[in-house]
Design a protein around this motif. Structure first.
Motif, PDB file in Angstrom:
ATOM      1  N   ASN A 170       0.853   3.819  -2.840  1.00  0.00           N
ATOM      2  CA  ASN A 170      -0.449   3.721  -3.496  1.00  0.00           C
ATOM      3  C   ASN A 170      -1.490   4.387  -2.602  1.00  0.00           C
ATOM      4  O   ASN A 170      -1.622   5.595  -2.611  1.00  0.00           O
ATOM      5  CB  ASN A 170      -0.795   2.252  -3.789  1.00  0.00           C
ATOM      6  N   GLU A 171      -2.220   3.601  -1.806  1.00  0.00           N
ATOM      7  CA  GLU A 171      -3.200   4.180  -0.885  1.00  0.00           C
ATOM      8  C   GLU A 171      -2.527   5.030   0.187  1.00  0.00           C
ATOM      9  O   GLU A 171      -3.081   6.005   0.660  1.00  0.00           O
ATOM     10  CB  GLU A 171      -4.019   3.099  -0.159  1.00  0.00           C
ATOM     11  N   ARG A 192       0.815  -1.219   0.000  1.00  0.00           N
ATOM     12  CA  ARG A 192       0.000   0.000   0.000  1.00  0.00           C
ATOM     13  C   ARG A 192       0.849   1.269   0.000  1.00  0.00           C
ATOM     14  O   ARG A 192       0.365   2.335  -0.344  1.00  0.00           O
ATOM     15  CB  ARG A 192      -0.940  -0.006   1.196  1.00  0.00           C
TER      16      ARG A 192
END
Length: 77
Positions: free
Chosen positions: A64-65, A61
């Protein structure tokens, strides 16, 4: 979409069960965090290995997030 601090903490604790995790939202935007992770299992590991374990717990993650995470890791004193 921003990632809540609680989710970051949960993921790290799932990946490193003996960890004490403290997450702070630095900008109030859900994108820029500071994380403090203390775990007995870090003892004897170089800092880079400790950070790798945290990133592994986040399951890809990071970048990304999860946009930014200022990370501090250690074994308990």
């Amino acid at each position: 979409m921003p990632m809540p601090a609680e989710e970051i903490e949960t993921l790290i604790k799932q990946g490193i069960p003996d960890a004490y995790v403290e997450i702070t939202d630095l900008a109030g935007d859900g994108d820029h965090y500071e994380g403090r992770v203390v775990a007995e299992s870090f003892r004897g590991q170089p800092r880079v290995k400790q950070h790798q374990r945290v990133y592994q717990a986040l399951g890809g993650r990071m970048g990304n997030e999860l946009h930014a995470l200022k990370l501090s890791t250690s074994a308990p004193e």
